[in-house]
Design an enzyme around this catalytic site. Structure first.
Site, PDB file in Angstrom:
ATOM      1  N   LYS A  80       0.862  -1.191   0.000  1.00 29.17           N
ATOM      2  CA  LYS A  80       0.000   0.000   0.000  1.00 29.17           C
ATOM      3  C   LYS A  80       0.894   1.235   0.000  1.00 29.17           C
ATOM      4  O   LYS A  80       1.948   1.243   0.674  1.00 29.17           O
ATOM      5  CB  LYS A  80      -0.865  -0.025   1.253  1.00 29.17           C
ATOM      6  N   SER A 155      -9.581   1.754   2.971  1.00 30.63           N
ATOM      7  CA  SER A 155      -8.729   2.536   2.124  1.00 30.63           C
ATOM      8  C   SER A 155      -7.701   1.724   1.331  1.00 30.63           C
ATOM      9  O   SER A 155      -7.080   2.274   0.421  1.00 30.63           O
ATOM     10  CB  SER A 155      -8.004   3.607   2.939  1.00 30.63           C
ATOM     11  N   SER A 179      -9.799  -0.833   7.105  1.00 25.14           N
ATOM     12  CA  SER A 179      -9.257  -0.630   5.764  1.00 25.14           C
ATOM     13  C   SER A 179      -8.490  -1.794   5.164  1.00 25.14           C
ATOM     14  O   SER A 179      -8.038  -1.686   4.030  1.00 25.14           O
ATOM     15  CB  SER A 179      -8.364   0.618   5.752  1.00 25.14           C
TER      16      SER A 179
END
Lengths: 492, 97
Positions: A80, A155, A179
């Site tokens: 990420k 996210s 997330s």
């Protein structure tokens, strides 16, 4: 169709050691899949082909020389893009940091590097990890591999999407209010948020420091456990990381769950969850019963207060963490501002997207004079109640099971003008962050052709039990092996 | 207590943000809805409850007081404007603010 795209980590480990495949071949076939599919999924922000191939070549040379290498050596992974990698750009999905070069590597990432895993690229995310759909990325929106008109969740939507579309077997995300677990559920894969403190946060760009945790996405609980083995452990650079001993999370997966006691909050089987999600979760609970576990509904009304508590505490912490992005030192600045305060305001006004601005405003308000007691202090007290509620719950039960999300993945734009609606989708995942608990989401089936996630929450530092439940469930079902209808399919 | 336009302007100033007028109207309504939702918490009796600042109880580990090299922090590289080992910024006073 390349067998290497769907192989488990154990199969890849074996194939690398036997010479059936090289790490270079693995990296190339996964980048070929990216070439074939990511123009529609758009999971990545940047690729690191040169460094991934260099790592792969070094692993191949050492394997050929008969050297003893770490278990996951040579197996590709994506990150990420709020995880710092030294000398690489770390954008956090924000225009503010589009040119920011990280001066050090996150400890969790360094542990993957030490494991000799090729780092394939940086995955898309909601800006500064604030969001539940990846629509808040300032670069582009990622699509759900199961339906390109739907969101992958957020996210960590990019990290989930690249695993779900077979561009990598595993990836890292971060989870502050759900997330990792929510995008795992939306994309039909397995995602794990470890206990707070299990994994070092050093090098994770902070959103809410008392809630953030890094964790793996994978296509099975067993694979998630293997990655957790690598990234866990106390870190002198993160004083919130725990000295709790790190077991081998893969060692007890095959142990039976006979006699395991499961509690299911009634509120998450009720009207706030869509009927098709509820039916899928009830079917999953029936499988766990067949495996010898028992379950019953419990009153756990604190879920009703989770969203309001979280959206006071997390934005408050975010407003402090993002104060550093002021135009002085992190690349972006309004160069024409006539004075210092104008520079701060214009730089932040231009650099941050609407959701980040909204959360900073909300966080500043709830901490401000005259409102601190009514909001922030109150929310901290509710957090105490939520923690106490879980402590009482775990005196009677071994795990809590819920749907990961109230609905399947929604269509892009569905919640664009109503942030509160988006926030309410986090109701099932938020409490685990409040209490620091580990949580696993595993695919439980399809509803209206879209994946449904089953969330398994455990006691602090009891990732072993939730992974065991997930693994046993995956030995009895095939939901985690179902493939999205990818346009372009899987490359040769 | 409804979140007012004046409160929004004040908090935007405290946050060191700049928000265009048309976005402010949207933010005001959205934040009012969010804050109204938080009234839910008033249903709880918190009179005997302490505030939690952490999710997991732990004590801060200590280490030996030795200097550890942090390496090049890329300060100059990431600085929008750099002058002789310092971040160069505009004057503090002057201008519109």
């Amino acid at each position: 169709m390349s067998q290497w795209l769907t192989a488990s980590l154990a199969e890849l480990h074996k194939a690398l050691r036997s010479g059936d495949v090289t790490s270079t071949e693995l990296v190339n076939v996964h980048f070929n899949q990216t070439d074939a599919i990511d123009s529609s999924v758009k999971g990545y922000l940047t690729l690191s082909k040169e460094s991934a191939l260099k790592t792969a070549a070094d692993v191949d040379a050492d394997l050929k020389a008969g050297k003893d290498l770490p278990y996951l050596a040579g197996i590709p992974i994506a990150l990420k893009d709020n995880l710092s990698v030294k000398n690489g750009i770390t954008t956090c999905g924000s225009q503010f940091l589009k040119n920011f070069e990280a001066p050090y590597t996150a400890t969790s990432v360094q542990r993957l590097i030490d494991e000799r895993m090729p780092l394939m690229g940086k995955a898309n995310l909601d800006e500064f990890a604030m969001g539940s759909s990846t629509e808040n990325s300032s670069f582009h929106t990622t699509s759900n591999p199961w339906d390109l008109d739907r969101v992958p969740g957020g996210s960590s939507g990019g990290s989930a999407a690249v695993v779900a579309s077979y561009q990598v077997p595993v990836s890292l995300g971060s989870d502050t209010g759900g997330s990792i677990r929510q995008p795992a559920a939306f994309c039909g894969i397995t995602g794990l948020k470890p206990t707070y403190g299990r994994v070092s946060r050093y090098g994770l760009v902070a959103f809410a420091s008392s809630l953030d945790q890094i964790g793996p996405f994978a296509r099975s609980a067993e694979d998630a456990a293997a990655v957790l083995n690598v990234i866990s452990g106390q870190d002198p650079a993160d004083s919130t990381s725990s000295a709790e001993p790190v077991p081998d999370f893969t060692a007890n997966l095959t142990q039976s769950i006979e006699g395991l006691k499961i509690g299911v909050p009634s509120v998450l089987l009720g009207k706030m969850v869509s009927p098709n999600v509820r039916e899928t979760v009830l079917s999953a609970l029936a499988v766990l019963t067949d495996l010898g576990a028992t379950w019953e509904e419990v009153d756990f009304d604190l879920f009703d207060y989770a969203v309001s508590t979280y959206y006071i505490l997390a934005p408050a912490e975010a407003s402090a963490n993002l104060a550093r992005f002021d135009g002085v030192r992190y690349t972006s600045r309004d160069m024409n501002a006539p004075n210092l305060v104008e520079m701060y305001k214009n730089s932040r006004g231009e650099g941050f997207g609407p959701e980040v601005q909204r959360r900073i405003i909300l966080g500043t308000y709830v901490l401000s004079s005259g409102y601190y007691d009514a909001y922030y202090l109150k929310a901290q007290k509710v957090r105490t109640k939520i923690k106490a509620g879980f402590t009482d719950f775990f005196k009677k039960y071994d795990v809590m099971i819920t749907p990961t999300t109230p609905t399947v993945a929604f269509k892009k734009g569905d919640h664009a003008s109503n942030p509160l609606e988006m926030y309410l989708a986090d109701i099932a995942t938020i409490p685990a962050n409040m209490a620091g608990l580990p949580g696993l989401s595993v695919p439980a089936g399809l509803a209206d052709d879209m994946p449904v996630g089953l969330q398994i929450l455990g006691k602090p530092f009891d990732e072993e039990t939730i992974l065991r439940v997930g693994h046993q469930f995956q030995q009895k079902t095939t939901h985690h092996t179902q493939r999205p209808p990818l346009e372009g399919g899987l490359v040769q | 207590m409804e979140f007012s336009k004046d409160a929004l302007d004040h908090v935007i100033h405290l946050s060191h943000l700049r928000v265009a007028p048309e976005k402010k109207d949207a933010y005001l309504k959205q934040l009012q809805d969010i804050l109204k939702y938080m009234d839910k918490l008033n249903a709880l009796d918190l009179s005997d409850t302490d505030a939690a600042t952490h999710s997991i109880e732990a004590s801060t580990p200590l280490r030996e007081d030795v200097v550890v090299e942090s390496g090049d922090l890329l300060l100059e590289k990431n600085a929008p404007k750099w002058d002789d080992h310092a971040f160069e910024v505009p004057q503090i006073l002057g201008g519109d603010d």
